[in-house]
Design a protein around this motif. Structure first.
Motif, PDB file in Angstrom:
ATOM      1  N   SER A  92     -13.461 -39.882  22.887  1.00 46.74           N
ATOM      2  CA  SER A  92     -13.064 -40.816  23.935  1.00 46.74           C
ATOM      3  C   SER A  92     -14.127 -41.901  24.000  1.00 46.74           C
ATOM      4  O   SER A  92     -15.228 -41.750  23.468  1.00 46.74           O
ATOM      5  CB  SER A  92     -12.893 -40.104  25.275  1.00 46.74           C
ATOM      6  OG  SER A  92     -14.080 -39.476  25.666  1.00 46.74           O
ATOM      7  N   GLU A  93     -13.797 -42.977  24.641  1.00 44.67           N
ATOM      8  CA  GLU A  93     -14.753 -44.071  24.775  1.00 44.67           C
ATOM      9  C   GLU A  93     -14.828 -44.466  26.238  1.00 44.67           C
ATOM     10  O   GLU A  93     -13.805 -44.577  26.914  1.00 44.67           O
ATOM     11  CB  GLU A  93     -14.322 -45.257  23.918  1.00 44.67           C
ATOM     12  CG  GLU A  93     -15.401 -46.292  23.811  1.00 44.67           C
ATOM     13  CD  GLU A  93     -15.143 -47.302  22.701  1.00 44.67           C
ATOM     14  OE1 GLU A  93     -15.407 -48.485  22.953  1.00 44.67           O
ATOM     15  OE2 GLU A  93     -14.680 -46.907  21.622  1.00 44.67           O
ATOM     16  N   TYR A  94     -16.048 -44.631  26.713  1.00 44.71           N
ATOM     17  CA  TYR A  94     -16.261 -45.023  28.096  1.00 44.71           C
ATOM     18  C   TYR A  94     -17.177 -46.239  28.098  1.00 44.71           C
ATOM     19  O   TYR A  94     -18.354 -46.140  27.736  1.00 44.71           O
ATOM     20  CB  TYR A  94     -16.862 -43.876  28.906  1.00 44.71           C
ATOM     21  CG  TYR A  94     -16.862 -44.157  30.388  1.00 44.71           C
ATOM     22  CD1 TYR A  94     -15.735 -43.922  31.155  1.00 44.71           C
ATOM     23  CD2 TYR A  94     -17.972 -44.706  30.998  1.00 44.71           C
ATOM     24  CE1 TYR A  94     -15.714 -44.216  32.509  1.00 44.71           C
ATOM     25  CE2 TYR A  94     -17.964 -44.993  32.350  1.00 44.71           C
ATOM     26  CZ  TYR A  94     -16.834 -44.745  33.092  1.00 44.71           C
ATOM     27  OH  TYR A  94     -16.816 -45.047  34.438  1.00 44.71           O
ATOM     28  N   GLN A 143     -13.379 -28.725  24.707  1.00 43.23           N
ATOM     29  CA  GLN A 143     -12.434 -29.667  25.307  1.00 43.23           C
ATOM     30  C   GLN A 143     -11.798 -29.169  26.604  1.00 43.23           C
ATOM     31  O   GLN A 143     -11.861 -29.867  27.618  1.00 43.23           O
ATOM     32  CB  GLN A 143     -11.375 -30.073  24.293  1.00 43.23           C
ATOM     33  CG  GLN A 143     -11.932 -30.941  23.192  1.00 43.23           C
ATOM     34  CD  GLN A 143     -10.975 -31.161  22.050  1.00 43.23           C
ATOM     35  OE1 GLN A 143      -9.764 -31.010  22.196  1.00 43.23           O
ATOM     36  NE2 GLN A 143     -11.512 -31.535  20.890  1.00 43.23           N
ATOM     37  N   ARG A 198     -18.962 -44.084  22.783  1.00 49.36           N
ATOM     38  CA  ARG A 198     -18.071 -43.031  22.283  1.00 49.36           C
ATOM     39  C   ARG A 198     -18.648 -41.660  22.623  1.00 49.36           C
ATOM     40  O   ARG A 198     -19.845 -41.426  22.504  1.00 49.36           O
ATOM     41  CB  ARG A 198     -17.899 -43.139  20.774  1.00 49.36           C
ATOM     42  CG  ARG A 198     -17.025 -44.281  20.382  1.00 49.36           C
ATOM     43  CD  ARG A 198     -16.729 -44.234  18.923  1.00 49.36           C
ATOM     44  NE  ARG A 198     -15.763 -45.266  18.616  1.00 49.36           N
ATOM     45  CZ  ARG A 198     -15.308 -45.501  17.427  1.00 49.36           C
ATOM     46  NH1 ARG A 198     -15.728 -44.777  16.405  1.00 49.36           N
ATOM     47  NH2 ARG A 198     -14.440 -46.457  17.233  1.00 49.36           N
ATOM     48  N   ASP A 255     -13.002 -31.170  30.125  1.00 46.16           N
ATOM     49  CA  ASP A 255     -12.060 -32.257  30.399  1.00 46.16           C
ATOM     50  C   ASP A 255     -12.119 -32.641  31.874  1.00 46.16           C
ATOM     51  O   ASP A 255     -12.061 -31.783  32.752  1.00 46.16           O
ATOM     52  CB  ASP A 255     -10.637 -31.838  30.024  1.00 46.16           C
ATOM     53  CG  ASP A 255      -9.659 -32.992  30.094  1.00 46.16           C
ATOM     54  OD1 ASP A 255     -10.099 -34.153  29.983  1.00 46.16           O
ATOM     55  OD2 ASP A 255      -8.456 -32.734  30.253  1.00 46.16           O
ATOM     56  N   ALA A 296     -12.485 -34.296  19.803  1.00 49.51           N
ATOM     57  CA  ALA A 296     -11.769 -35.282  20.602  1.00 49.51           C
ATOM     58  C   ALA A 296     -12.764 -36.412  20.830  1.00 49.51           C
ATOM     59  O   ALA A 296     -13.922 -36.164  21.165  1.00 49.51           O
ATOM     60  CB  ALA A 296     -11.329 -34.690  21.934  1.00 49.51           C
ATOM     61  N   MET A 309      -8.182 -36.193  26.782  1.00 48.49           N
ATOM     62  CA  MET A 309      -9.573 -35.856  27.053  1.00 48.49           C
ATOM     63  C   MET A 309     -10.170 -36.975  27.879  1.00 48.49           C
ATOM     64  O   MET A 309     -10.144 -38.122  27.472  1.00 48.49           O
ATOM     65  CB  MET A 309     -10.305 -35.690  25.725  1.00 48.49           C
ATOM     66  CG  MET A 309     -11.786 -35.523  25.821  1.00 48.49           C
ATOM     67  SD  MET A 309     -12.485 -34.045  26.577  1.00 48.49           S
ATOM     68  CE  MET A 309     -11.349 -32.790  26.189  1.00 48.49           C
ATOM     69  N   SER A 310     -10.698 -36.627  29.036  1.00 54.74           N
ATOM     70  CA  SER A 310     -11.267 -37.620  29.946  1.00 54.74           C
ATOM     71  C   SER A 310     -12.690 -37.222  30.315  1.00 54.74           C
ATOM     72  O   SER A 310     -12.898 -36.207  30.974  1.00 54.74           O
ATOM     73  CB  SER A 310     -10.403 -37.716  31.206  1.00 54.74           C
ATOM     74  OG  SER A 310     -11.046 -38.498  32.174  1.00 54.74           O
TER      75      SER A 310
END
Length: 111
Positions: free
Chosen positions: A55-57, A69, A61, A73, A53, A1-2
């Motif tokens: 993710s961390e950017y 998702q 979070r 994505d 899902a 997951m981006s």
């Protein structure tokens, strides 16, 4: 997951989260709406849901539910100010078309 946050969206997210005690991060996804099918939802994540899902950017979070998702994505979230209006802007490689009013979008069903 981006999921990526452009600098303006990252700043806005950090301010939202700093002002929300107990916030885990951002919740990002889609909901059925409008004439094309999908509309984006951005909110504060207060708890992790089954199937999320995460993710961390750059320290933020991002929680995305299982249904959303495959639809979101690869999306980059930005934040824009247009006159008196402020809004998140989404660059989603999965979006195939948008409705005329910009409220909703469709995806390519063959992907």
């Amino acid at each position: 997951m981006s999921i990526a946050l452009a600098p303006a969206a990252l700043e806005r997210a950090r301010r939202f989260l700093a002002a929300s005690p107990g916030a885990l991060g951002l919740r990002f996804g889609v909901t059925k709406t409008g004439c094309s099918g999908w509309g984006y939802v951005v909110d504060i994540a207060r708890e992790e849901q089954p199937g999320d899902a995460i993710s961390e950017y750059e320290g933020v979070r991002i929680y995305v539910d299982a249904q959303s998702q495959p639809i979101v994505d690869g999306t980059e979230i930005d934040f824009a100010q247009k006159g008196l209006n402020q809004e998140f802007v989404f660059r989603n490689p999965n979006a195939a078309a948008a409705c005329g009013c910009g409220e909703s979008f469709t995806t390519d069903p063959t992907k």
